[in-house]
Design a protein around this motif. Structure first.
Motif, PDB file in Angstrom:
ATOM      1  N   ARG A  39       1.021  -1.110   0.034  1.00 27.34           N
ATOM      2  CA  ARG A  39       0.116   0.075  -0.011  1.00 27.34           C
ATOM      3  C   ARG A  39       0.947   1.300  -0.034  1.00 27.34           C
ATOM      4  N   PRO A  40       0.658   2.385  -0.881  1.00 30.26           N
ATOM      5  CA  PRO A  40       1.677   3.238  -0.944  1.00 30.26           C
ATOM      6  C   PRO A  40       1.548   4.104   0.355  1.00 30.26           C
ATOM      7  N   ALA A  41       0.572   4.013   1.388  1.00 23.96           N
ATOM      8  CA  ALA A  41       0.511   4.605   2.552  1.00 23.96           C
ATOM      9  C   ALA A  41       1.571   3.894   3.418  1.00 23.96           C
ATOM     10  N   ASP A  42       2.106   2.645   3.320  1.00 21.75           N
ATOM     11  CA  ASP A  42       2.847   2.066   4.112  1.00 21.75           C
ATOM     12  C   ASP A  42       4.492   2.453   3.818  1.00 21.75           C
ATOM     13  N   VAL A  43       4.661   3.054   2.798  1.00 19.49           N
ATOM     14  CA  VAL A  43       5.815   3.707   2.388  1.00 19.49           C
ATOM     15  C   VAL A  43       6.170   4.879   3.117  1.00 19.49           C
ATOM     16  N   THR A  44       7.462   4.788   4.038  1.00 23.62           N
ATOM     17  CA  THR A  44       7.462   5.894   4.827  1.00 23.62           C
ATOM     18  C   THR A  44       9.072   5.521   5.309  1.00 23.62           C
ATOM     19  N   VAL A  45       9.634   6.771   5.706  1.00 23.20           N
ATOM     20  CA  VAL A  45      10.980   6.873   6.534  1.00 23.20           C
ATOM     21  C   VAL A  45      10.869   7.227   7.737  1.00 23.20           C
ATOM     22  N   SER A  46       9.603   7.492   8.309  1.00 27.59           N
ATOM     23  CA  SER A  46       9.504   7.629   9.802  1.00 27.59           C
ATOM     24  C   SER A  46       9.203   6.650  10.543  1.00 27.59           C
ATOM     25  N   GLY A  47       9.386   6.871  12.102  1.00 30.92           N
ATOM     26  CA  GLY A  47       8.867   5.903  12.696  1.00 30.92           C
ATOM     27  C   GLY A  47       9.902   4.545  13.137  1.00 30.92           C
ATOM     28  N   THR A 222       2.957   8.097  -7.806  1.00 28.92           N
ATOM     29  CA  THR A 222       4.300   8.888  -7.805  1.00 28.92           C
ATOM     30  C   THR A 222       4.431  10.004  -6.685  1.00 28.92           C
ATOM     31  N   VAL A 223       3.604  10.856  -6.822  1.00 28.42           N
ATOM     32  CA  VAL A 223       3.609  12.012  -5.807  1.00 28.42           C
ATOM     33  C   VAL A 223       3.387  11.768  -4.397  1.00 28.42           C
ATOM     34  N   GLU A 224       2.423  10.656  -4.054  1.00 29.14           N
ATOM     35  CA  GLU A 224       2.319  10.258  -2.786  1.00 29.14           C
ATOM     36  C   GLU A 224       3.480   9.455  -2.238  1.00 29.14           C
ATOM     37  N   LEU A 225       4.096   8.621  -2.998  1.00 23.47           N
ATOM     38  CA  LEU A 225       5.254   7.671  -2.632  1.00 23.47           C
ATOM     39  C   LEU A 225       6.680   8.904  -2.183  1.00 23.47           C
ATOM     40  N   VAL A 226       6.932   9.708  -2.996  1.00 24.26           N
ATOM     41  CA  VAL A 226       7.640  10.844  -2.755  1.00 24.26           C
ATOM     42  C   VAL A 226       7.454  11.681  -1.712  1.00 24.26           C
ATOM     43  N   SER A 227       6.123  11.991  -1.673  1.00 21.90           N
ATOM     44  CA  SER A 227       5.872  12.924  -0.437  1.00 21.90           C
ATOM     45  C   SER A 227       6.283  11.998   0.832  1.00 21.90           C
ATOM     46  N   ASN A 228       6.006  10.745   0.752  1.00 24.75           N
ATOM     47  CA  ASN A 228       6.206  10.111   2.075  1.00 24.75           C
ATOM     48  C   ASN A 228       7.573   9.846   2.438  1.00 24.75           C
ATOM     49  N   LEU A 229       8.324   9.933   1.540  1.00 24.62           N
ATOM     50  CA  LEU A 229       9.738   9.556   1.503  1.00 24.62           C
ATOM     51  C   LEU A 229      10.768  10.724   1.634  1.00 24.62           C
ATOM     52  N   CYS A 230      10.161  11.893   1.807  1.00 28.69           N
ATOM     53  CA  CYS A 230      10.913  13.246   1.727  1.00 28.69           C
ATOM     54  C   CYS A 230      11.532  13.459   3.255  1.00 28.69           C
ATOM     55  N   ALA A 231      10.624  13.231   4.218  1.00 26.53           N
ATOM     56  CA  ALA A 231      11.048  13.323   5.706  1.00 26.53           C
ATOM     57  C   ALA A 231      11.570  14.615   5.719  1.00 26.53           C
ATOM     58  N   GLY A 232      10.962  15.826   5.589  1.00 29.25           N
ATOM     59  CA  GLY A 232      11.728  17.178   5.826  1.00 29.25           C
ATOM     60  C   GLY A 232      12.519  17.685   4.613  1.00 29.25           C
TER      61      GLY A 232
END
Length: 253
Positions: A39-47, A222-232
């Motif tokens: 799920r795209p929402a599961d792509v993250t670099v936080s936590g 792609t935009v959702e994924l990159v947004s989740n990965l930018c981490a500030g």
């Protein structure tokens, strides 16, 4: 990690017309729709994250250059945790030719993937995907060769048109990049997006990123994924770390 579709591996010895013909074959073989094992929402670099967690493994790919050699680096993240790093130093066969970047840099990138033990769920490339004259930028070409979901994140717009000014846009702003008469696609086709990942009130001149599907991902996702990965940061964390690794490896070389 080895090529799944070796027939599409870029050959720098080909003529320019042969290279362009192969890119058109790559574009025809690419899937610009969501076909991902997560799920795209599961792509993250936080936590917190663990090696056995459910979060997808995201690989970032970037390169540095030393004389006539490419230093290719890959960093794999699960959540905020680095699970593997790989790199390769490869001689370059041809100079940079606009629109034919994968024939210069694709082989060196595949050399780094050859030493990677992890099978990433998603690969983020520093370069264009579908935003390309023949809809087959570096991220698309490598994504098809490896048959892995992939995203291209470029700092400059190679082709296409944006129906809005990009300067000074707020963080989170996006606008479609549509095909123009320089692209082998119907006029107006959404190739990707301009996306403002970070902005400062005091200095609102940060240029947006140009995000496009490589393979097995839609332009919108792609935009959702990159947004989740930018981490500030402006850049997605996987490619930001790969950029740092490439520079460190270059200094060692």
């Amino acid at each position: 990690m080895d090529p799944v579709r070796p027939a599409f591996v870029p050959d720098p010895e080909q003529s320019r017309e042969e290279m362009k013909a192969l890119q058109r074959e790559v574009a025809a073989a690419a899937t610009f729709a969501d076909e991902v094992p997560f799920r795209p929402a599961d792509v993250t670099v936080s936590g917190e994250a663990s090696l056995t967690g459910e979060r997808p493994v995201v690989a970032g790919v970037d390169q540095a250059f030393l004389d006539d050699r490419a230093v290719s680096a890959i960093v794999c993240l699960r959540g905020g945790e680095v699970v593997e790093r790989a790199s390769a130093v490869t001689d370059l066969s041809i100079p940079y030719i606009p629109g034919l970047l994968s024939f210069r840099e694709g082989g060196p990138i595949l050399d780094a993937f050859a030493s990677l033990e992890t099978d990433p769920d998603l690969v983020v490339f520093d370069g264009s995907g579908r935003i390309h004259f023949r809809q087959a930028g570096l991220a698309t070409h490598m994504g098809v060769v490896l048959d892995v979901p992939s995203v291209g994140v470029a700092k400059n717009l190679l082709c296409g048109r944006i129906e809005a000014e990009v300067d000074g846009r707020p963080e989170g702003w996006r606008a479609p990049v549509r095909a123009d008469d320089r692209v082998d696609a119907p006029e107006g086709t959404v190739l990707g997006h301009a996306y403002q990942s970070r902005q400062y009130e005091s200095n609102p001149v940060i240029n947006p990123l140009y995000i496009s599907p490589g393979h097995r991902v839609s332009a919108e996702t792609t935009v959702e994924l990159v947004s989740n990965l930018c981490a500030g940061y402006k850049l997605p964390e996987p490619t930001r770390l790969a950029d740092s690794d490439a520079d460190e490896r270059k200094a060692e070389v």
